[in-house]
Design a protein around this motif. Structure first.
Motif, PDB file in Angstrom:
ATOM      1  N   PRO A 187     -19.713  65.445  72.594  1.00  0.00           N
ATOM      2  CA  PRO A 187     -20.330  65.338  73.915  1.00  0.00           C
ATOM      3  C   PRO A 187     -21.387  64.530  73.689  1.00  0.00           C
ATOM      4  N   THR A 188     -22.224  63.913  75.124  1.00  0.00           N
ATOM      5  CA  THR A 188     -23.181  63.602  75.389  1.00  0.00           C
ATOM      6  C   THR A 188     -24.780  64.079  75.032  1.00  0.00           C
ATOM      7  N   THR A 189     -25.713  64.430  75.872  1.00  0.00           N
ATOM      8  CA  THR A 189     -27.142  65.188  75.442  1.00  0.00           C
ATOM      9  C   THR A 189     -26.783  65.695  77.101  1.00  0.00           C
ATOM     10  N   LEU A 190     -26.401  64.282  77.935  1.00  0.00           N
ATOM     11  CA  LEU A 190     -26.437  64.741  79.526  1.00  0.00           C
ATOM     12  C   LEU A 190     -25.339  65.497  79.993  1.00  0.00           C
ATOM     13  N   ALA A 191     -24.189  65.890  78.602  1.00  0.00           N
ATOM     14  CA  ALA A 191     -22.848  66.786  79.395  1.00  0.00           C
ATOM     15  C   ALA A 191     -23.285  67.556  79.165  1.00  0.00           C
ATOM     16  N   ILE A 192     -23.894  68.526  78.187  1.00  0.00           N
ATOM     17  CA  ILE A 192     -24.276  69.650  77.731  1.00  0.00           C
ATOM     18  C   ILE A 192     -24.984  69.664  78.128  1.00  0.00           C
ATOM     19  N   ASP A 193     -26.357  69.483  79.128  1.00  0.00           N
ATOM     20  CA  ASP A 193     -26.917  69.867  79.644  1.00  0.00           C
ATOM     21  C   ASP A 193     -26.490  70.313  80.532  1.00  0.00           C
ATOM     22  N   HIS A 194     -25.805  69.242  81.747  1.00  0.00           N
ATOM     23  CA  HIS A 194     -24.944  69.724  82.359  1.00  0.00           C
ATOM     24  C   HIS A 194     -23.985  70.864  82.915  1.00  0.00           C
ATOM     25  N   ALA A 195     -23.473  70.823  81.853  1.00  0.00           N
ATOM     26  CA  ALA A 195     -22.174  72.061  81.529  1.00  0.00           C
ATOM     27  C   ALA A 195     -23.386  73.524  81.849  1.00  0.00           C
ATOM     28  N   ARG A 196     -24.366  73.081  81.211  1.00  0.00           N
ATOM     29  CA  ARG A 196     -24.971  74.454  80.309  1.00  0.00           C
ATOM     30  C   ARG A 196     -25.767  74.936  81.659  1.00  0.00           C
ATOM     31  N   ALA A 197     -26.515  73.862  82.617  1.00  0.00           N
ATOM     32  CA  ALA A 197     -26.769  74.021  83.327  1.00  0.00           C
ATOM     33  C   ALA A 197     -26.162  75.000  84.851  1.00  0.00           C
ATOM     34  N   HIS A 198     -24.476  74.695  84.797  1.00  0.00           N
ATOM     35  CA  HIS A 198     -23.960  74.730  85.807  1.00  0.00           C
ATOM     36  C   HIS A 198     -22.625  76.113  85.035  1.00  0.00           C
ATOM     37  N   GLY A 199     -23.141  76.682  83.931  1.00  0.00           N
ATOM     38  CA  GLY A 199     -21.952  77.888  83.816  1.00  0.00           C
ATOM     39  C   GLY A 199     -20.802  76.869  82.964  1.00  0.00           C
ATOM     40  N   LEU A 200     -20.738  76.109  82.916  1.00  0.00           N
ATOM     41  CA  LEU A 200     -19.285  75.651  82.281  1.00  0.00           C
ATOM     42  C   LEU A 200     -19.662  75.430  80.819  1.00  0.00           C
ATOM     43  N   THR A 201     -17.895  76.531  80.154  1.00  0.00           N
ATOM     44  CA  THR A 201     -17.593  75.962  78.414  1.00  0.00           C
ATOM     45  C   THR A 201     -17.534  74.801  78.540  1.00  0.00           C
ATOM     46  N   LEU A 202     -17.973  74.614  77.229  1.00  0.00           N
ATOM     47  CA  LEU A 202     -17.686  72.938  76.568  1.00  0.00           C
ATOM     48  C   LEU A 202     -17.802  73.202  74.909  1.00  0.00           C
ATOM     49  N   VAL A 203     -16.348  72.554  75.456  1.00  0.00           N
ATOM     50  CA  VAL A 203     -16.115  72.780  73.519  1.00  0.00           C
ATOM     51  C   VAL A 203     -15.702  71.253  73.149  1.00  0.00           C
ATOM     52  N   ALA A 204     -16.461  71.118  72.054  1.00  0.00           N
ATOM     53  CA  ALA A 204     -15.868  69.454  71.827  1.00  0.00           C
ATOM     54  C   ALA A 204     -15.633  68.959  69.539  1.00  0.00           C
ATOM     55  N   LEU A 205     -15.388  67.870  69.584  1.00  0.00           N
ATOM     56  CA  LEU A 205     -15.134  67.439  68.327  1.00  0.00           C
ATOM     57  C   LEU A 205     -13.668  68.590  68.269  1.00  0.00           C
ATOM     58  N   ALA A 206     -12.545  68.718  68.822  1.00  0.00           N
ATOM     59  CA  ALA A 206     -11.929  70.092  68.700  1.00  0.00           C
ATOM     60  C   ALA A 206     -10.620  69.571  67.651  1.00  0.00           C
ATOM     61  N   ARG A 207     -11.168  69.599  66.054  1.00  0.00           N
ATOM     62  CA  ARG A 207      -9.790  68.887  65.342  1.00  0.00           C
ATOM     63  C   ARG A 207      -9.016  70.017  64.768  1.00  0.00           C
ATOM     64  N   ALA A 208      -8.319  69.636  64.154  1.00  0.00           N
ATOM     65  CA  ALA A 208      -6.691  70.968  63.620  1.00  0.00           C
ATOM     66  C   ALA A 208      -7.978  72.247  62.949  1.00  0.00           C
ATOM     67  N   ASP A 209      -8.811  72.272  62.260  1.00  0.00           N
ATOM     68  CA  ASP A 209      -9.208  73.026  61.439  1.00  0.00           C
ATOM     69  C   ASP A 209     -10.729  73.237  62.250  1.00  0.00           C
ATOM     70  N   THR A 210     -11.120  73.026  62.693  1.00  0.00           N
ATOM     71  CA  THR A 210     -12.457  73.097  63.712  1.00  0.00           C
ATOM     72  C   THR A 210     -12.700  72.650  65.087  1.00  0.00           C
ATOM     73  N   MET A 211     -14.192  72.943  65.581  1.00  0.00           N
ATOM     74  CA  MET A 211     -14.798  72.753  66.950  1.00  0.00           C
ATOM     75  C   MET A 211     -15.749  72.990  67.001  1.00  0.00           C
ATOM     76  N   LEU A 212     -16.761  72.227  67.970  1.00  0.00           N
ATOM     77  CA  LEU A 212     -17.835  73.076  68.366  1.00  0.00           C
ATOM     78  C   LEU A 212     -17.505  73.297  69.358  1.00  0.00           C
ATOM     79  N   VAL A 213     -18.705  74.417  70.014  1.00  0.00           N
ATOM     80  CA  VAL A 213     -19.223  74.742  70.502  1.00  0.00           C
ATOM     81  C   VAL A 213     -20.452  74.445  71.398  1.00  0.00           C
ATOM     82  N   ALA A 214     -20.310  73.580  72.429  1.00  0.00           N
ATOM     83  CA  ALA A 214     -21.668  72.801  73.038  1.00  0.00           C
ATOM     84  C   ALA A 214     -21.940  74.033  73.839  1.00  0.00           C
ATOM     85  N   SER A 215     -21.614  74.828  74.777  1.00  0.00           N
ATOM     86  CA  SER A 215     -22.058  75.075  75.677  1.00  0.00           C
ATOM     87  C   SER A 215     -21.740  76.580  75.896  1.00  0.00           C
TER      88      SER A 215
END
Length: 263
Positions: free
Chosen positions: A228-256
């Protein structure tokens, strides 16, 4: 329409030997969007599922509030590319006139900055619902995604956007050379179907625009296989969207995670 086979030259690293071969190449063509007779945008995209794309594009551009506001969509091919004519309900007519008037009244230099600021400040009408999905479903969808990327399997050149249920089953997927276009196709098709999906999965990086489109679609969760980009994370957090990135076979990043769904 989705691609064609072209002759290419293959060069081997070991000895520089060359040979001719045929390869499937993704179709990319200009698609002009006209709204109520006014030119609005020209997209470089894969010219299939154009009605789904136009529907999603009208929604994510905030030119229409719902499918009922879109009275007709008329795609047709020309020698120079495709034209998609969209006709909106009278209640939405003022939006396109104001947008086009604004665009044509500015210089090309000022347009970029003004358009970008307007996009950042566009209101989000409703917060997305709380997601009801376990991490296992995200991993399941990620594992199944490749089997739904039929055009990419042939060309290696397109993005995909998929709608998934609570178990992580992919119920719909759309492809395009443009990541935004693929997501608009998905959003439009699911809006036409009146579907409410558990989450959306995209193959691309997650930018501000991708988050904004997911918010318009009221997706409970947006998951991407890239970063994700910084602005994407900010936008998701500001408006209550659950955001998951870098989804791989064994791990993922919960950004919001505004609802503590993965707490």
């Amino acid at each position: 329409m989705s691609g064609e086979r072209l002759e290419v030259v293959r060069v081997l690293h070991a000895d520089g030997a060359r040979s001719t071969a045929e390869r499937a190449v993704a179709c990319e063509t200009p698609v002009a969007i006209e709204v109520d007779g006014l030119g609005y945008a020209v997209m470089m995209m894969t010219p299939h599922d154009l009605e789904a794309f136009a529907t999603g594009f009208m929604l994510t551009e905030r030119l229409a509030d719902g499918v009922a506001d879109i009275l007709a969509i008329e795609p047709f091919e020309t020698p120079a590319g495709w034209i998609v004519r969209v006709f909106l309900a009278p209640s939405c007519a003022g939006r396109i006139r104001d947008r086009v008037r604004h665009r044509t009244s500015d210089t090309s230099c000022g347009l970029c900055g003004i358009a970008s600021l307007e996009q950042v400040q566009r209101p989000v009408r409703q917060a997305p619902p709380r997601p009801s999905v376990a991490a296992a479903a995200l991993f399941a969808a990620r594992a199944a995604l490749r089997s739904h990327q039929l055009l990419n399997a042939r060309t290696g050149a397109v993005h995909a956007a998929a709608a998934c249920d609570r178990a992580g089953t992919i119920v719909a997927a759309y492809e395009d050379v443009g990541r935004h276009n693929a997501l608009d196709k998905l959003i439009g098709a699911r809006a036409i179907a009146g579907a409410a999906d558990a989450f959306m999965l995209v193959t691309s990086r997650i930018s501000f625009e991708m988050v904004d489109k997911a918010l318009v679609a009221r997706a409970p969760l947006l998951c991407g296989i890239s970063a994700p980009t910084t602005l994407a994370i900010d936008h998701a957090r500001a408006h209550g969207l659950t955001l998951v990135a870098l989804a791989r076979a064994d791990t993922m990043l919960v950004a919001s995670d505004p609802h503590d769904a993965f707490g």
